[in-house]
Motif scaffolding. Sequence first.
Motif, mmCIF file in Angstrom:
data_model
loop_
_atom_site.group_PDB
_atom_site.id
_atom_site.type_symbol
_atom_site.label_atom_id
_atom_site.label_comp_id
_atom_site.label_asym_id
_atom_site.label_seq_id
_atom_site.Cartn_x
_atom_site.Cartn_y
_atom_site.Cartn_z
ATOM 1 N N GLY A 78 48.333 43.107 12.672
ATOM 2 C CA GLY A 78 46.925 43.415 12.933
ATOM 3 C C GLY A 78 46.554 43.250 14.399
ATOM 4 O O GLY A 78 47.116 42.406 15.102
ATOM 5 N N ASP A 202 43.608 35.351 12.878
ATOM 6 C CA ASP A 202 43.465 34.399 11.772
ATOM 7 C C ASP A 202 43.583 32.944 12.228
ATOM 8 O O ASP A 202 43.138 32.038 11.517
ATOM 9 C CB ASP A 202 44.524 34.665 10.698
ATOM 10 C CG ASP A 202 44.335 36.005 10.010
ATOM 11 O OD1 ASP A 202 43.425 36.747 10.402
ATOM 12 O OD2 ASP A 202 45.100 36.297 9.080
ATOM 13 N N TYR A 421 37.246 43.843 11.004
ATOM 14 C CA TYR A 421 37.670 44.872 11.957
ATOM 15 C C TYR A 421 36.753 44.921 13.180
ATOM 16 O O TYR A 421 37.172 45.330 14.254
ATOM 17 C CB TYR A 421 37.749 46.236 11.247
ATOM 18 C CG TYR A 421 38.730 46.185 10.088
ATOM 19 C CD1 TYR A 421 40.105 46.201 10.323
ATOM 20 C CD2 TYR A 421 38.287 46.031 8.778
ATOM 21 C CE1 TYR A 421 41.013 46.099 9.274
ATOM 22 C CE2 TYR A 421 39.192 45.930 7.726
ATOM 23 C CZ TYR A 421 40.548 45.959 7.977
ATOM 24 O OH TYR A 421 41.441 45.844 6.939
ATOM 25 N N ARG A 424 38.402 42.583 15.881
ATOM 26 C CA ARG A 424 39.839 42.541 16.199
ATOM 27 C C ARG A 424 40.202 43.277 17.488
ATOM 28 O O ARG A 424 41.277 43.054 18.038
ATOM 29 C CB ARG A 424 40.654 43.148 15.053
ATOM 30 C CG ARG A 424 40.588 42.338 13.789
ATOM 31 C CD ARG A 424 41.752 42.602 12.889
ATOM 32 N NE ARG A 424 42.030 44.014 12.708
ATOM 33 C CZ ARG A 424 42.971 44.483 11.885
ATOM 34 N NH1 ARG A 424 43.687 43.645 11.183
ATOM 35 N NH2 ARG A 424 43.171 45.765 11.760
HETATM 36 P P1 FBP Z 1 47.943 39.633 11.389
HETATM 37 O O1 FBP Z 1 48.311 38.434 10.571
HETATM 38 O O2 FBP Z 1 48.974 40.677 11.412
HETATM 39 O O3 FBP Z 1 47.472 39.227 12.752
HETATM 40 O O4 FBP Z 1 46.678 40.342 10.719
HETATM 41 C C1 FBP Z 1 45.602 39.626 10.346
HETATM 42 C C2 FBP Z 1 44.551 40.425 9.642
HETATM 43 O O5 FBP Z 1 43.520 40.784 10.543
HETATM 44 C C3 FBP Z 1 44.007 39.631 8.467
HETATM 45 O O6 FBP Z 1 42.956 38.801 8.860
HETATM 46 C C4 FBP Z 1 43.637 40.713 7.501
HETATM 47 O O7 FBP Z 1 43.714 40.238 6.179
HETATM 48 C C5 FBP Z 1 44.671 41.760 7.740
HETATM 49 O O8 FBP Z 1 45.059 41.623 9.075
HETATM 50 C C6 FBP Z 1 44.150 43.147 7.486
HETATM 51 O O9 FBP Z 1 45.205 44.039 7.634
HETATM 52 P P2 FBP Z 1 45.066 45.583 7.915
HETATM 53 O O10 FBP Z 1 44.789 45.726 9.370
HETATM 54 O O11 FBP Z 1 46.402 46.125 7.587
HETATM 55 O O12 FBP Z 1 43.939 46.096 7.086
#
Ligand code: FBP
Length: 547
Positions: A78, A202, A421, A424
Amino acid sequence: MAKSALQIERAQYVPKTPASIACGTSLVEGKATQSVADQDDIKKLFPNTYGMPIVTFQKSDSPVKAAPINVGVILSGGQAPGGHNVISGIFDGLKSINPDSKLYGFLGGPGGLVDHKYVELTKDIIDEYRNTGGFDIIGSGRTKLEEVEQFDKGLEICNRLGIKALVIIGGDDSNTNACVLAEYYLARKSGIQVIGCPKTIDGDLKNEMIETSFGFDTATKVYSEVIGNIERDANSAKKYWHFIKLMGRSASHVTLECALQTQPNITLVGEEVEAKNQTLDDVVTYIANAVAARAAKGLNFGTVLVPEGLIEFIPAIKKLIAELNDMLAANQAEFDAVADDEKLNYVVAHLSATNAAIFKSLPTSVSRQLALERDPHGNVQVSLIETEQLLADMVGKKLATWKKEGKFVGKFATQHHFFGYEGRCAAPSNFDADYCYSLGRVASLLIVSGKTGYMASVRNTTKPADQWLAGGIPITAMMNMEKRNGKMKPVIQKALVDLNGGPFKFFASKRDEWAINTDYVYPGPIQYFGPSAVADRTTVTLQLEHQ
Ligand code: FBP
Protein backbone atom coordinates in the motif's frame (compact mmCIF):
# COMPACT_ATOMS: atom_id res chain seq x y z
CA MET A 1 2.13 18.95 -15.76
CA ALA A 2 0.17 21.61 -13.86
CA LYS A 3 1.29 22.11 -10.28
CA SER A 4 -0.30 23.64 -7.20
CA ALA A 5 1.36 26.54 -5.41
CA LEU A 6 2.18 24.17 -2.53
CA GLN A 7 3.77 21.64 -4.89
CA ILE A 8 6.00 24.35 -6.39
CA GLU A 9 7.16 25.63 -2.99
CA ARG A 10 7.46 22.16 -1.50
CA ALA A 11 9.77 20.97 -4.30
CA GLN A 12 12.41 23.32 -2.85
CA TYR A 13 12.28 21.76 0.61
CA VAL A 14 15.63 20.29 1.66
CA PRO A 15 15.00 17.33 3.98
CA LYS A 16 16.84 17.35 7.29
CA THR A 17 19.16 14.36 7.89
CA PRO A 18 21.12 12.92 10.83
CA ALA A 19 24.44 14.76 11.33
CA SER A 20 26.21 11.38 11.36
CA ILE A 21 25.52 10.85 7.65
CA ALA A 22 25.48 14.45 6.44
CA CYS A 23 29.10 14.51 5.26
CA GLY A 24 31.58 11.74 6.04
CA THR A 25 30.52 8.63 7.92
CA SER A 26 31.97 5.35 9.08
CA LEU A 27 30.25 2.10 9.92
CA VAL A 28 30.46 0.61 13.41
CA GLU A 29 29.40 -2.98 14.02
CA GLY A 30 27.60 -3.80 17.26
CA LYS A 31 26.76 -7.07 18.91
CA ALA A 32 25.52 -10.16 17.10
CA THR A 33 21.72 -10.44 17.05
CA GLN A 34 19.21 -13.25 17.35
CA SER A 35 15.60 -13.46 16.23
CA VAL A 36 12.86 -12.22 18.60
CA ALA A 37 11.56 -15.79 18.98
CA ASP A 38 11.89 -19.29 17.48
CA GLN A 39 15.67 -18.85 17.20
CA ASP A 40 16.46 -22.42 16.12
CA ASP A 41 13.90 -22.42 13.31
CA ILE A 42 14.89 -19.00 11.99
CA LYS A 43 18.61 -19.85 12.17
CA LYS A 44 18.02 -23.01 10.16
CA LEU A 45 16.02 -21.14 7.51
CA PHE A 46 18.51 -18.26 7.24
CA PRO A 47 21.95 -19.87 7.68
CA ASN A 48 23.73 -17.00 5.88
CA THR A 49 21.91 -13.95 7.21
CA TYR A 50 21.14 -15.03 10.79
CA GLY A 51 22.93 -13.46 13.74
CA MET A 52 24.50 -10.50 11.90
CA PRO A 53 25.33 -7.45 14.06
CA ILE A 54 23.37 -4.22 14.32
CA VAL A 55 25.36 -1.51 12.55
CA THR A 56 25.46 2.25 13.11
CA PHE A 57 26.92 5.07 11.08
CA GLN A 58 29.11 7.53 12.90
CA LYS A 59 30.30 10.91 11.80
CA SER A 60 33.76 10.91 10.21
CA ASP A 61 35.86 13.37 8.25
CA SER A 62 36.19 11.28 5.12
CA PRO A 63 33.24 11.32 2.72
CA VAL A 64 32.18 7.87 1.46
CA LYS A 65 33.52 7.30 -2.07
CA ALA A 66 33.56 4.08 -4.07
CA ALA A 67 33.32 2.63 -7.58
CA PRO A 68 29.96 3.24 -9.33
CA ILE A 69 27.14 1.00 -8.06
CA ASN A 70 23.94 0.13 -9.89
CA VAL A 71 20.93 -0.33 -7.63
CA GLY A 72 17.31 -1.34 -8.22
CA VAL A 73 14.44 -0.06 -6.09
CA ILE A 74 10.98 -1.56 -5.57
CA LEU A 75 7.90 -0.09 -3.88
CA SER A 76 5.79 -2.85 -2.37
CA GLY A 77 2.26 -2.88 -0.95
CA GLY A 78 0.00 0.00 0.00
CA GLN A 79 1.02 3.59 -0.68
CA ALA A 80 2.50 5.58 2.22
CA PRO A 81 3.51 9.26 2.25
CA GLY A 82 7.26 9.67 1.78
CA GLY A 83 8.05 6.82 -0.61
CA HIS A 84 9.32 9.28 -3.21
CA ASN A 85 11.71 10.76 -0.67
CA VAL A 86 13.17 7.33 0.15
CA ILE A 87 13.90 6.98 -3.55
CA SER A 88 15.40 10.47 -3.83
CA GLY A 89 17.50 9.71 -0.74
CA ILE A 90 18.84 6.53 -2.34
CA PHE A 91 19.51 8.43 -5.58
CA ASP A 92 21.38 11.30 -3.91
CA GLY A 93 23.27 8.82 -1.71
CA LEU A 94 24.44 6.75 -4.67
CA LYS A 95 25.41 9.82 -6.71
CA SER A 96 27.41 11.24 -3.79
CA ILE A 97 29.28 7.93 -3.53
CA ASN A 98 30.01 8.02 -7.25
CA PRO A 99 28.25 10.21 -9.86
CA ASP A 100 28.35 7.30 -12.34
CA SER A 101 26.16 5.11 -10.11
CA LYS A 102 22.75 4.30 -11.51
CA LEU A 103 19.35 3.78 -9.90
CA TYR A 104 16.74 1.63 -11.64
CA GLY A 105 13.12 1.58 -10.52
CA PHE A 106 11.17 -1.65 -11.03
CA LEU A 107 7.66 -0.83 -12.18
CA GLY A 108 4.41 -1.77 -10.44
CA GLY A 109 5.93 -3.38 -7.36
CA PRO A 110 7.85 -6.66 -6.95
CA GLY A 111 6.18 -7.93 -10.14
CA GLY A 112 8.37 -5.46 -12.08
CA LEU A 113 11.49 -7.32 -10.98
CA VAL A 114 10.10 -10.67 -12.08
CA ASP A 115 8.68 -9.36 -15.36
CA HIS A 116 11.74 -7.22 -16.11
CA LYS A 117 9.80 -3.95 -16.24
CA TYR A 118 11.96 -1.07 -15.15
CA VAL A 119 13.02 2.51 -15.77
CA GLU A 120 16.32 4.24 -15.09
CA LEU A 121 15.66 7.00 -12.59
CA THR A 122 17.50 10.10 -13.77
CA LYS A 123 17.94 13.42 -11.99
CA ASP A 124 15.12 14.98 -14.04
CA ILE A 125 12.69 12.28 -12.97
CA ILE A 126 13.77 12.35 -9.33
CA ASP A 127 13.52 16.16 -9.13
CA GLU A 128 9.88 15.98 -10.28
CA TYR A 129 8.99 13.83 -7.28
CA ARG A 130 10.95 15.28 -4.35
CA ASN A 131 8.76 15.79 -1.25
CA THR A 132 5.63 14.61 -3.04
CA GLY A 133 3.14 12.01 -1.84
CA GLY A 134 2.18 8.87 -3.74
CA PHE A 135 4.11 6.01 -5.25
CA ASP A 136 3.48 7.03 -8.86
CA ILE A 137 7.14 7.54 -9.71
CA ILE A 138 7.41 3.78 -10.38
CA GLY A 139 4.12 2.40 -8.99
CA SER A 140 3.61 -0.30 -6.40
CA GLY A 141 2.06 -3.75 -6.26
CA ARG A 142 1.30 -6.64 -3.94
CA THR A 143 3.00 -9.50 -5.83
CA LYS A 144 4.70 -11.75 -3.30
CA LEU A 145 8.35 -12.50 -3.93
CA GLU A 146 8.64 -16.01 -2.54
CA GLU A 147 9.24 -18.51 -5.31
CA VAL A 148 12.72 -19.53 -6.45
CA GLU A 149 11.67 -18.96 -10.09
CA GLN A 150 10.86 -15.33 -9.21
CA PHE A 151 14.22 -14.92 -7.46
CA ASP A 152 16.00 -16.32 -10.52
CA LYS A 153 14.11 -14.01 -12.87
CA GLY A 154 15.19 -11.16 -10.60
CA LEU A 155 18.77 -12.32 -10.73
CA GLU A 156 18.64 -12.41 -14.52
CA ILE A 157 17.59 -8.76 -14.84
CA CYS A 158 20.01 -7.62 -12.14
CA ASN A 159 22.88 -9.29 -13.99
CA ARG A 160 21.75 -7.76 -17.26
CA LEU A 161 21.63 -4.23 -15.79
CA GLY A 162 24.73 -4.69 -13.64
CA ILE A 163 22.60 -4.17 -10.51
CA LYS A 164 24.51 -5.02 -7.32
CA ALA A 165 21.77 -4.29 -4.81
CA LEU A 166 17.99 -4.12 -4.49
CA VAL A 167 16.13 -1.88 -2.06
CA ILE A 168 12.66 -3.14 -1.17
CA ILE A 169 10.44 -0.50 0.39
CA GLY A 170 7.57 -2.27 2.08
CA GLY A 171 5.72 -3.48 5.16
CA ASP A 172 6.30 -6.54 7.33
CA ASP A 173 5.40 -9.11 4.66
CA SER A 174 7.47 -7.40 1.95
CA ASN A 175 10.49 -7.04 4.22
CA THR A 176 10.14 -10.69 5.21
CA ASN A 177 10.33 -11.52 1.51
CA ALA A 178 13.29 -9.13 1.12
CA CYS A 179 15.11 -11.16 3.75
CA VAL A 180 14.30 -14.48 2.04
CA LEU A 181 15.63 -12.97 -1.19
CA ALA A 182 18.80 -11.71 0.54
CA GLU A 183 19.40 -15.19 1.95
CA TYR A 184 18.85 -16.84 -1.43
CA TYR A 185 21.17 -14.46 -3.30
CA LEU A 186 23.84 -14.85 -0.64
CA ALA A 187 23.58 -18.65 -0.66
CA ARG A 188 23.96 -18.57 -4.46
CA LYS A 189 26.94 -16.21 -4.13
CA SER A 190 25.21 -14.01 -6.71
CA GLY A 191 26.83 -10.84 -5.39
CA ILE A 192 23.45 -9.10 -5.11
CA GLN A 193 22.57 -7.42 -1.84
CA VAL A 194 19.03 -6.78 -0.60
CA ILE A 195 18.12 -3.94 1.77
CA GLY A 196 14.65 -3.22 3.23
CA CYS A 197 12.98 0.05 4.27
CA PRO A 198 10.12 0.20 6.82
CA LYS A 199 6.97 1.46 5.11
CA THR A 200 3.31 1.35 6.11
CA ILE A 201 0.78 3.88 7.27
CA ASP A 202 -0.47 1.16 9.65
CA GLY A 203 2.48 1.80 11.99
CA ASP A 204 2.80 -1.91 12.79
CA LEU A 205 6.31 -2.41 11.44
CA LYS A 206 8.26 -1.22 14.46
CA ASN A 207 10.34 -2.68 17.25
CA GLU A 208 13.14 -1.69 19.58
CA MET A 209 15.35 -0.58 16.70
CA ILE A 210 12.77 0.57 14.14
CA GLU A 211 10.91 3.35 15.94
CA THR A 212 8.21 3.89 13.35
CA SER A 213 7.29 2.98 9.81
CA PHE A 214 7.19 5.87 7.38
CA GLY A 215 3.84 7.28 6.32
CA PHE A 216 2.22 6.80 9.73
CA ASP A 217 2.98 10.39 10.72
CA THR A 218 1.44 12.01 7.64
CA ALA A 219 -1.54 9.68 7.29
CA THR A 220 -2.59 10.07 10.95
CA LYS A 221 -2.24 13.85 10.65
CA VAL A 222 -4.52 13.87 7.61
CA TYR A 223 -7.13 11.68 9.34
CA SER A 224 -6.90 13.70 12.56
CA GLU A 225 -7.49 16.93 10.67
CA VAL A 226 -10.70 15.52 9.18
CA ILE A 227 -11.83 13.87 12.43
CA GLY A 228 -11.33 17.26 14.14
CA ASN A 229 -13.47 18.89 11.45
CA ILE A 230 -16.17 16.27 11.94
CA GLU A 231 -16.05 16.75 15.71
CA ARG A 232 -16.54 20.47 15.24
CA ASP A 233 -19.46 19.78 12.94
CA ALA A 234 -20.95 17.34 15.44
CA ASN A 235 -20.58 19.90 18.21
CA SER A 236 -22.16 22.59 16.03
CA ALA A 237 -25.13 20.66 14.63
CA LYS A 238 -25.55 18.50 17.75
CA LYS A 239 -27.60 15.89 15.92
CA TYR A 240 -25.35 13.08 14.67
CA TRP A 241 -23.21 10.32 16.04
CA HIS A 242 -20.35 9.88 13.57
CA PHE A 243 -18.91 6.37 13.21
CA ILE A 244 -15.45 6.70 11.69
CA LYS A 245 -13.48 3.68 10.58
CA LEU A 246 -9.75 4.19 10.18
CA MET A 247 -7.34 2.20 8.08
CA GLY A 248 -4.87 -0.17 9.63
CA ARG A 249 -5.30 -3.72 8.47
CA SER A 250 -4.37 -5.41 11.74
CA ALA A 251 -3.05 -3.14 14.46
CA SER A 252 -5.02 -0.21 15.90
CA HIS A 253 -2.08 2.25 15.98
CA VAL A 254 -3.71 4.63 13.47
CA THR A 255 -6.93 4.74 15.48
CA LEU A 256 -5.11 5.22 18.78
CA GLU A 257 -2.93 8.01 17.39
CA CYS A 258 -5.95 9.81 15.93
CA ALA A 259 -7.73 9.45 19.28
CA LEU A 260 -4.74 10.98 21.06
CA GLN A 261 -4.80 13.89 18.61
CA THR A 262 -8.56 14.54 18.61
CA GLN A 263 -10.06 13.18 21.88
CA PRO A 264 -13.26 11.65 20.45
CA ASN A 265 -16.03 10.23 22.66
CA ILE A 266 -15.40 6.56 21.93
CA THR A 267 -12.33 4.80 20.60
CA LEU A 268 -12.20 1.07 20.07
CA VAL A 269 -8.80 -0.58 20.23
CA GLY A 270 -8.79 -4.04 18.67
CA GLU A 271 -5.95 -5.32 20.83
CA GLU A 272 -7.92 -4.48 24.00
CA VAL A 273 -11.09 -6.12 22.67
CA GLU A 274 -9.04 -9.26 22.20
CA ALA A 275 -7.29 -9.07 25.58
CA LYS A 276 -10.64 -8.66 27.34
CA ASN A 277 -12.10 -11.53 25.30
CA GLN A 278 -15.01 -9.32 24.24
CA THR A 279 -17.83 -10.35 21.92
CA LEU A 280 -19.36 -8.15 19.24
CA ASP A 281 -22.27 -7.60 21.62
CA ASP A 282 -19.88 -6.41 24.39
CA VAL A 283 -18.48 -3.79 22.00
CA VAL A 284 -21.96 -2.69 20.94
CA THR A 285 -23.12 -2.44 24.57
CA TYR A 286 -20.07 -0.35 25.46
CA ILE A 287 -20.87 2.17 22.72
CA ALA A 288 -24.61 2.15 23.50
CA ASN A 289 -23.89 2.88 27.18
CA ALA A 290 -21.84 5.92 26.24
CA VAL A 291 -24.51 7.15 23.83
CA ALA A 292 -27.15 6.75 26.55
CA ALA A 293 -25.00 8.53 29.15
CA ARG A 294 -24.48 11.51 26.84
CA ALA A 295 -28.16 11.52 25.88
CA ALA A 296 -29.04 11.76 29.57
CA LYS A 297 -27.05 15.03 29.59
CA GLY A 298 -28.89 16.23 26.48
CA LEU A 299 -25.92 15.48 24.21
CA ASN A 300 -27.31 13.53 21.27
CA PHE A 301 -24.13 13.62 19.23
CA GLY A 302 -20.67 12.17 19.34
CA THR A 303 -17.77 10.54 17.54
CA VAL A 304 -16.68 6.91 17.53
CA LEU A 305 -13.36 5.74 16.11
CA VAL A 306 -13.27 2.16 14.86
CA PRO A 307 -10.05 0.43 13.77
CA GLU A 308 -10.26 -1.30 10.42
CA GLY A 309 -9.01 -4.58 11.88
CA LEU A 310 -11.50 -4.68 14.77
CA ILE A 311 -13.43 -7.64 13.46
CA GLU A 312 -10.30 -9.81 13.41
CA PHE A 313 -9.58 -9.02 17.07
CA ILE A 314 -12.92 -10.24 18.39
CA PRO A 315 -11.74 -13.61 19.77
CA ALA A 316 -14.67 -15.66 18.49
CA ILE A 317 -14.25 -14.19 15.00
CA LYS A 318 -10.47 -14.56 15.17
CA LYS A 319 -10.88 -18.30 15.84
CA LEU A 320 -13.33 -18.49 12.95
CA ILE A 321 -10.84 -16.77 10.61
CA ALA A 322 -8.03 -19.10 11.73
CA GLU A 323 -10.14 -22.17 10.95
CA LEU A 324 -11.26 -20.61 7.66
CA ASN A 325 -7.62 -20.01 6.68
CA ASP A 326 -6.64 -23.61 7.37
CA MET A 327 -9.77 -25.06 5.80
CA LEU A 328 -9.47 -22.95 2.63
CA ALA A 329 -5.73 -23.66 2.31
CA ALA A 330 -6.37 -27.41 2.60
CA ASN A 331 -9.28 -27.42 0.12
CA GLN A 332 -8.30 -24.57 -2.20
CA ALA A 333 -8.73 -26.41 -5.53
CA GLU A 334 -12.09 -27.90 -4.52
CA PHE A 335 -13.28 -24.53 -3.15
CA ASP A 336 -12.28 -22.70 -6.35
CA ALA A 337 -14.36 -25.14 -8.38
CA VAL A 338 -17.52 -24.51 -6.29
CA ALA A 339 -20.08 -22.21 -7.97
CA ASP A 340 -20.12 -18.66 -6.59
CA ASP A 341 -23.59 -18.82 -5.05
CA GLU A 342 -22.70 -22.11 -3.31
CA LYS A 343 -19.40 -20.95 -1.80
CA LEU A 344 -20.84 -19.75 1.53
CA ASN A 345 -22.72 -23.05 1.96
CA TYR A 346 -19.51 -24.93 1.22
CA VAL A 347 -17.74 -22.96 3.95
CA VAL A 348 -20.50 -23.65 6.50
CA ALA A 349 -20.42 -27.37 5.68
CA HIS A 350 -16.65 -27.57 6.18
CA LEU A 351 -16.35 -25.61 9.46
CA SER A 352 -16.64 -26.95 13.00
CA ALA A 353 -20.12 -26.55 14.48
CA THR A 354 -19.16 -23.57 16.71
CA ASN A 355 -17.48 -21.64 13.92
CA ALA A 356 -20.20 -22.51 11.42
CA ALA A 357 -22.76 -21.03 13.82
CA ILE A 358 -20.75 -17.80 14.23
CA PHE A 359 -20.20 -17.61 10.47
CA LYS A 360 -23.93 -17.94 9.83
CA SER A 361 -24.77 -15.28 12.44
CA LEU A 362 -22.76 -12.59 10.59
CA PRO A 363 -24.36 -10.30 8.01
CA THR A 364 -23.75 -11.80 4.54
CA SER A 365 -21.59 -8.84 3.49
CA VAL A 366 -19.19 -9.66 6.34
CA SER A 367 -19.20 -13.45 5.87
CA ARG A 368 -18.48 -13.02 2.15
CA GLN A 369 -15.50 -10.80 2.92
CA LEU A 370 -14.13 -13.26 5.44
CA ALA A 371 -14.44 -16.26 3.18
CA LEU A 372 -14.04 -15.03 -0.35
CA GLU A 373 -11.90 -11.96 -0.68
CA ARG A 374 -8.25 -12.39 0.27
CA ASP A 375 -5.18 -10.38 -0.71
CA PRO A 376 -2.16 -12.17 -2.28
CA HIS A 377 -0.64 -12.65 1.21
CA GLY A 378 -3.78 -14.58 2.27
CA ASN A 379 -4.98 -11.72 4.52
CA VAL A 380 -8.66 -10.95 4.98
CA GLN A 381 -9.28 -7.63 3.21
CA VAL A 382 -10.63 -5.87 6.25
CA SER A 383 -10.78 -2.51 4.47
CA LEU A 384 -13.75 -3.88 2.52
CA ILE A 385 -15.76 -4.82 5.63
CA GLU A 386 -18.08 -1.99 6.65
CA THR A 387 -17.57 -2.34 10.39
CA GLU A 388 -18.56 1.28 11.03
CA GLN A 389 -21.97 0.67 9.46
CA LEU A 390 -22.35 -2.71 11.16
CA LEU A 391 -21.65 -1.21 14.61
CA ALA A 392 -23.89 1.82 14.06
CA ASP A 393 -26.77 -0.48 13.03
CA MET A 394 -26.26 -2.79 16.00
CA VAL A 395 -26.01 0.12 18.47
CA GLY A 396 -29.19 1.58 16.93
CA LYS A 397 -31.04 -1.70 17.46
CA LYS A 398 -29.89 -1.96 21.07
CA LEU A 399 -30.89 1.64 21.82
CA ALA A 400 -34.31 1.04 20.31
CA THR A 401 -34.81 -1.85 22.75
CA TRP A 402 -33.54 0.26 25.64
CA LYS A 403 -35.92 3.05 24.66
CA LYS A 404 -38.87 0.69 25.03
CA GLU A 405 -37.52 -0.33 28.43
CA GLY A 406 -37.09 3.33 29.43
CA LYS A 407 -33.27 3.02 29.63
CA PHE A 408 -32.57 5.45 26.78
CA VAL A 409 -34.20 8.81 26.44
CA GLY A 410 -32.40 10.48 23.57
CA LYS A 411 -32.16 10.48 19.79
CA PHE A 412 -29.67 8.46 17.80
CA ALA A 413 -28.96 9.47 14.20
CA THR A 414 -25.73 8.33 12.57
CA GLN A 415 -23.27 9.20 9.82
CA HIS A 416 -20.52 6.85 8.64
CA HIS A 417 -17.06 7.50 7.31
CA PHE A 418 -14.03 5.47 6.33
CA PHE A 419 -10.68 7.24 6.19
CA GLY A 420 -7.84 5.35 4.60
CA TYR A 421 -7.09 6.12 1.00
CA GLU A 422 -7.47 9.87 1.75
CA GLY A 423 -4.22 9.87 3.70
CA ARG A 424 -2.02 7.32 1.99
CA CYS A 425 -0.74 9.63 -0.74
CA ALA A 426 -0.74 12.97 1.04
CA ALA A 427 2.33 15.16 0.62
CA PRO A 428 4.66 13.94 3.37
CA SER A 429 4.80 15.98 6.56
CA ASN A 430 8.19 17.44 7.46
CA PHE A 431 8.76 14.42 9.68
CA ASP A 432 8.05 11.91 6.91
CA ALA A 433 9.91 13.96 4.29
CA ASP A 434 13.01 14.05 6.55
CA TYR A 435 12.68 10.48 7.87
CA CYS A 436 12.15 8.96 4.43
CA TYR A 437 14.95 10.87 2.77
CA SER A 438 17.25 9.82 5.63
CA LEU A 439 16.17 6.17 5.26
CA GLY A 440 17.08 6.37 1.56
CA ARG A 441 20.51 7.84 2.34
CA VAL A 442 21.07 5.13 4.96
CA ALA A 443 20.06 2.41 2.46
CA SER A 444 22.72 3.68 0.03
CA LEU A 445 25.32 3.59 2.84
CA LEU A 446 24.37 0.02 3.81
CA ILE A 447 24.82 -0.95 0.16
CA VAL A 448 28.25 0.62 -0.22
CA SER A 449 29.23 -1.09 3.05
CA GLY A 450 28.43 -4.46 1.45
CA LYS A 451 25.48 -5.25 3.75
CA THR A 452 22.60 -7.52 2.81
CA GLY A 453 19.51 -8.73 4.68
CA TYR A 454 19.42 -5.44 6.62
CA MET A 455 16.65 -2.91 7.15
CA ALA A 456 17.64 0.76 7.07
CA SER A 457 17.08 2.30 10.49
CA VAL A 458 16.86 5.89 11.72
CA ARG A 459 16.33 6.29 15.48
CA ASN A 460 16.06 8.95 18.18
CA THR A 461 13.28 10.42 16.09
CA THR A 462 11.65 12.54 18.79
CA LYS A 463 14.83 14.66 18.81
CA PRO A 464 15.74 17.20 16.12
CA ALA A 465 16.77 15.45 12.89
CA ASP A 466 20.47 16.25 13.20
CA GLN A 467 20.52 14.11 16.38
CA TRP A 468 18.87 11.12 14.72
CA LEU A 469 20.89 7.88 14.74
CA ALA A 470 21.46 6.11 11.44
CA GLY A 471 22.19 2.42 10.96
CA GLY A 472 20.97 -0.98 9.89
CA ILE A 473 19.17 -3.87 11.62
CA PRO A 474 19.43 -7.48 10.42
CA ILE A 475 15.92 -8.42 9.30
CA THR A 476 16.26 -11.92 10.80
CA ALA A 477 16.47 -10.24 14.23
CA MET A 478 12.81 -9.13 13.83
CA MET A 479 11.49 -12.56 12.87
CA ASN A 480 9.46 -15.33 14.45
CA MET A 481 7.46 -18.28 13.10
CA GLU A 482 3.75 -17.77 12.36
CA LYS A 483 1.04 -19.70 10.59
CA ARG A 484 0.30 -18.38 7.09
CA ASN A 485 -2.06 -20.11 4.66
CA GLY A 486 -2.05 -23.15 6.91
CA LYS A 487 1.77 -23.47 7.16
CA MET A 488 4.38 -22.24 9.66
CA LYS A 489 6.47 -19.50 8.03
CA PRO A 490 9.26 -17.17 9.15
CA VAL A 491 7.82 -13.63 9.29
CA ILE A 492 8.67 -10.26 10.80
CA GLN A 493 6.74 -9.99 14.04
CA LYS A 494 3.91 -7.46 13.66
CA ALA A 495 3.86 -4.73 16.31
CA LEU A 496 0.37 -4.52 17.79
CA VAL A 497 -0.77 -1.82 20.21
CA ASP A 498 0.97 -2.51 23.53
CA LEU A 499 -1.68 -2.29 26.23
CA ASN A 500 1.09 -1.59 28.76
CA GLY A 501 2.72 1.04 26.58
CA GLY A 502 2.65 4.81 27.11
CA PRO A 503 0.21 5.70 24.29
CA PHE A 504 -2.51 3.23 25.33
CA LYS A 505 -2.10 3.93 29.04
CA PHE A 506 -2.46 7.67 28.51
CA PHE A 507 -5.55 7.11 26.36
CA ALA A 508 -7.05 4.69 28.92
CA SER A 509 -6.57 7.26 31.70
CA LYS A 510 -8.59 9.84 29.76
CA ARG A 511 -11.24 7.95 27.83
CA ASP A 512 -14.00 8.01 30.46
CA GLU A 513 -13.87 11.82 30.59
CA TRP A 514 -13.72 12.04 26.78
CA ALA A 515 -16.77 9.74 26.49
CA ILE A 516 -19.11 11.77 28.65
CA ASN A 517 -17.78 15.29 27.97
CA THR A 518 -17.15 17.09 24.73
CA ASP A 519 -13.38 17.46 24.99
CA TYR A 520 -12.65 17.53 21.28
CA VAL A 521 -9.32 18.80 19.95
CA TYR A 522 -9.10 20.23 16.43
CA PRO A 523 -5.59 19.63 15.06
CA GLY A 524 -6.11 21.43 11.72
CA PRO A 525 -4.21 20.64 8.51
CA ILE A 526 -0.58 19.55 8.23
CA GLN A 527 1.70 22.59 8.27
CA TYR A 528 4.57 22.37 5.83
CA PHE A 529 5.98 25.81 6.71
CA GLY A 530 6.05 27.87 9.87
CA PRO A 531 7.12 27.41 13.49
CA SER A 532 8.96 24.15 14.13
CA ALA A 533 6.66 23.41 17.11
CA VAL A 534 3.86 22.97 14.59
CA ALA A 535 5.58 21.96 11.35
CA ASP A 536 8.05 19.41 12.80
CA ARG A 537 5.71 17.93 15.41
CA THR A 538 5.94 14.11 15.54
CA THR A 539 3.06 11.78 16.41
CA VAL A 540 1.76 11.66 19.98
CA THR A 541 2.44 7.91 19.85
CA LEU A 542 6.17 8.49 19.32
CA GLN A 543 6.28 11.14 22.03
CA LEU A 544 4.54 8.94 24.59
CA GLU A 545 6.59 5.88 23.65
CA HIS A 546 9.76 7.85 24.27
CA GLN A 547 8.73 9.49 27.51
P1 FBP B 1 0.65 -2.03 3.63
O1 FBP B 1 0.65 -2.93 4.83
O2 FBP B 1 1.03 -2.70 2.38
O3 FBP B 1 1.43 -0.78 3.90
O4 FBP B 1 -0.84 -1.53 3.37
C1 FBP B 1 -1.60 -1.05 4.38
C2 FBP B 1 -3.00 -0.72 3.98
O5 FBP B 1 -3.14 0.66 3.74
C3 FBP B 1 -3.96 -1.19 5.07
O6 FBP B 1 -4.12 -0.20 6.05
C4 FBP B 1 -5.19 -1.51 4.29
O7 FBP B 1 -5.94 -2.51 4.94
C5 FBP B 1 -4.65 -2.03 3.00
O8 FBP B 1 -3.42 -1.41 2.81
C6 FBP B 1 -5.57 -1.75 1.84
O9 FBP B 1 -5.04 -2.35 0.71
P2 FBP B 1 -5.37 -1.97 -0.78
O10 FBP B 1 -4.56 -0.76 -1.10
O11 FBP B 1 -4.90 -3.12 -1.57
O12 FBP B 1 -6.83 -1.69 -0.86
